[in-house]
Design an enzyme around this catalytic site. Structure first.
Site, PDB file in Angstrom:
ATOM      1  N   HIS A 235       0.850  -1.189   0.000  1.00 57.25           N
ATOM      2  CA  HIS A 235       0.000   0.000   0.000  1.00 57.25           C
ATOM      3  C   HIS A 235       0.886   1.240   0.000  1.00 57.25           C
ATOM      4  O   HIS A 235       1.740   1.392   0.861  1.00 57.25           O
ATOM      5  CB  HIS A 235      -0.898   0.005   1.240  1.00 57.25           C
TER       6      HIS A 235
ATOM      7  N   TYR B  69      -9.886   5.442   6.733  1.00 57.52           N
ATOM      8  CA  TYR B  69     -10.135   5.927   8.089  1.00 57.52           C
ATOM      9  C   TYR B  69     -11.212   7.009   7.983  1.00 57.52           C
ATOM     10  O   TYR B  69     -11.082   7.933   7.178  1.00 57.52           O
ATOM     11  CB  TYR B  69      -8.868   6.531   8.696  1.00 57.52           C
TER      12      TYR B  69
ATOM     13  N   PRO C 157      -4.969   1.088  18.464  1.00 58.59           N
ATOM     14  CA  PRO C 157      -4.768   0.503  17.138  1.00 58.59           C
ATOM     15  C   PRO C 157      -4.817   1.505  15.995  1.00 58.59           C
ATOM     16  O   PRO C 157      -4.476   1.154  14.860  1.00 58.59           O
ATOM     17  CB  PRO C 157      -5.899  -0.522  17.026  1.00 58.59           C
TER      18      PRO C 157
ATOM     19  N   LYS D 225       0.351   0.515  15.040  1.00 59.07           N
ATOM     20  CA  LYS D 225       1.731   0.624  15.495  1.00 59.07           C
ATOM     21  C   LYS D 225       2.157  -0.452  16.490  1.00 59.07           C
ATOM     22  O   LYS D 225       3.337  -0.515  16.854  1.00 59.07           O
ATOM     23  CB  LYS D 225       1.967   2.006  16.131  1.00 59.07           C
TER      24      LYS D 225
ATOM     25  N   TYR E 220       3.419   7.092   9.399  1.00 59.31           N
ATOM     26  CA  TYR E 220       2.628   5.901   9.066  1.00 59.31           C
ATOM     27  C   TYR E 220       3.520   4.791   8.477  1.00 59.31           C
ATOM     28  O   TYR E 220       3.381   3.625   8.855  1.00 59.31           O
ATOM     29  CB  TYR E 220       1.516   6.247   8.079  1.00 59.31           C
TER      30      TYR E 220
END
Length: 389
Positions: free
Chosen positions: A72, A200, A292, A296, A384
């Site tokens: 991704h 998200y 979550p 991480k 990220y």
């Protein structure tokens, strides 16, 4: 018996450390409280940072991940009826890998089997002795017999409820904790993901996340009350609520089906300092927990493994203890940055009890700033994909 390193905990962090040490010619015994099938049955996150992907390569266990994992190079964020994309590859020249933690664990078990490494399952009454001396040892029970292992070092990879952190005296240890006033209701379904990338979503009804394990296995979450129960949610009720929270363009293409797992995960942040006491080192959930949001948990455990592996290799190669002496400092410096990102992203995407209209406007302003600012997106992307070790 005697070994060089006793690893308490047979999850992915303990297995990864064991495999890396084996490749350096360092012997380790792994002790796991549960059965192998139980460990492999645990459903966990599956977004791997670049650092963990690299470590899998160093450990020689990345072949299946390269074939079956999904690269991704960005993620989608929905809010106030719209959706925008943060391009990881553009901002950082790096990506993440979607590959289930269960699969990571399976690959590591297969590698350990191939090496003939000593892994003990279903052990009870594990006690770490004399960790603050040069001669630590570990005792445990298995199959009705008591066992004693002398060692040079102990790596505590046994999670939040394990014995390792509790071995460090209260007078030495300082714990930091934040408990979030909500949880995540998660559903696993044998359906294709609603999008090729994670979504998200911050909605007026609360947070939602559209994630995946593979092309035919999806993982979805919605923010819920901590006192809620999965039994209160039928599959239809969950899907209806998820549709209300994600952007319309995603809701229209959502493919639903029977849930094969449904659970609620509480959210909290936790860090203990130090992560080393004498010859005992804490790794992963034994030392820290993150919400979550941002995926991480396993990735931060991997950075611990990296620092500890380097320190132990240095020690056994030339007797230099600098790496193990600075392990806690190095690991915690990165842990707190990871905590900051998870805290920031959780605050950005969730609705809090007692949140005022001003607070909600601030969230929307922050989201709009993230949407419009390449610099803000670059900062998020860097965190990220994973801060460098």
């Amino acid at each position: 018996m005697r070994t060089q390193v006793v690893i308490v905990g047979g999850g992915p962090s303990g297995l990864l450390l064991g495999q890396l040490l084996h490749l350096a010619g360092i012997d380790a015994v792994i002790l796991e409280r549960k059965s192998r099938d139980y460990v492999l049955g645990r459903i966990r996150a599956g977004v791997l940072e670049r650092g963990l992907v690299d470590l899998m390569g160093q450990a020689g266990v990345d072949a299946r991940m390269k074939t079956e994992g999904f690269v991704h190079d960005g993620t989608l964020i929905g809010y106030d009826g719209e959706m925008f994309r943060v391009d990881f590859a553009h901002h950082t020249d790096a990506t993440v890998m979607v590959y289930g933690q269960t699969e990571v664990t399976r690959d590591l078990y297969d590698a350990r089997d191939a090496t003939g490494g000593d892994t003990r399952f279903e052990v009870d009454n594990v006690v770490i002795h004399d960790a603050d001396t040069d001669a630590p040892f570990v005792t445990f029970d298995q199959g009705g017999e008591s066992h004693h292992i002398d060692c040079d070092f102990v790596a505590g990879c046994d999670g939040f409820h394990g014995v390792s952190r509790k071995t460090i005296p209260d007078a030495v240890r300082t714990d930091f904790e934040k408990v979030y006033p909500f949880g995540w209701l998660g559903v696993l379904s044998e359906t294709p993901p609603v999008n090729d990338e994670l979504i998200y979503a911050n909605s007026a009804r609360g947070f939602a996340l559209c994630s995946m394990r593979n092309a035919q296995l999806s993982r979805y979450y919605i923010q819920c009350d901590t006192a809620d129960s999965p039994d209160n949610w039928t599959d239809d009720a969950f899907w209806d609520e998820l549709r209300r929270r994600i952007p319309a363009e995603a809701a229209e293409t959502l493919i639903t089906g029977p849930s094969i797992e449904k659970s609620i995960a509480p959210l909290r942040s936790f860090v203990t300092e130090p992560m080393r006491w004498g010859r005992l080192f804490l790794c992963g959930d034994a030392a820290h927990i993150v919400p979550p949001t941002g995926a991480k948990g396993l990735n931060t455990a991997a950075s611990d493994v990296h620092y500890l592996n380097q320190g132990l290799r240095q020690f056994y190669a030339d007797g230099d203890s600098h790496g193990i002496d600075t392990y806690s400092q190095k690991a915690l410096a990165r842990v707190w940055k990871t905590q900051r990102f998870s805290w920031w992203f959780s605050n950005l995407m969730h609705h809090y009890p007692g949140q005022t209209d001003f607070d909600k406007k601030m969230q929307l302003a922050e989201l709009a700033f993230l949407r419009d600012s390449p610099e803000a997106q670059a900062a998020m992307a860097l965190n990220y994909v994973g801060l460098p070790y």
